[in-house]
Enzyme design. Structure first.
Site: not given
Length: 170
Positions: A21-24, A112
């Site tokens: 997810c957002s780690v991408s 964000y």
């Protein structure tokens, strides 16, 4: 610990693959910076260079603003027509973002924005003239030896953990 598939009861194993997810976002930023290093784009490029018919208030947004969450774009909940769990083309994403006013002027404050990173992924596609997932595979994952890492829809198979949102599969 934990289940890779709550429906079947399949447990996680040491080789279970997960969607990050957002780690991408770090991989997206790396792709943008690679293209900047190659001179294919600049961090101070306006978004309007890459998005046709940008709304007037988008014209001050730069690639740098998108990377640093200072574009003024909102997050998922600010775009009721945008479902992050459904496949959507880059052009469709732009159309869903276009009518919603910015939350602030570009550069004024941090907020964000995953949709901003979706736009960055689209820019990578447009600049590189290849699908975002293919660009990451060719230019990031393979050179770094990340053999179990992919972008987009993960390859199927027993090693994939299924994602859930509020107990519902996504």
């Amino acid at each position: 610990g934990g289940l890779a598939d709550a429906g079947s009861g399949r447990a996680c194993a040491p080789d279970t693959r997960f969607q990050i997810c957002s780690v991408s976002k770090q991989f997206t930023a790396a792709a943008v910076l690679l293209l900047a290093d190659l001179g294919r784009l600049a961090l101070d490029d306006p978004l309007s260079r890459w998005v046709n018919d940008s709304p007037a208030e988008w014209r001050a947004i730069t690639v740098h603003h998108l990377l640093t969450h200072t574009s003024g774009l909102g997050h998922w909940h600010d775009y009721p027509g945008l479902d992050p769990y459904q496949p959507t083309s880059p052009d469709e994403v732009v159309e869903l973002l276009r009518p919603v006013p910015l939350r602030s002027r570009p550069g004024d404050r941090w907020s964000y924005s995953s949709p901003g990173y979706v736009l960055l992924g689209s820019i990578v596609q447009w600049v590189s003239d290849q699908p975002f997932a293919a660009f990451l595979a060719d230019r990031v994952f393979t050179p770094l030896g990340l053999r179990s890492t992919s972008a987009g829809d993960p390859p199927g198979g027993p090693r994939i953990a299924l994602g859930y949102n509020s107990g519902q599969p996504v």
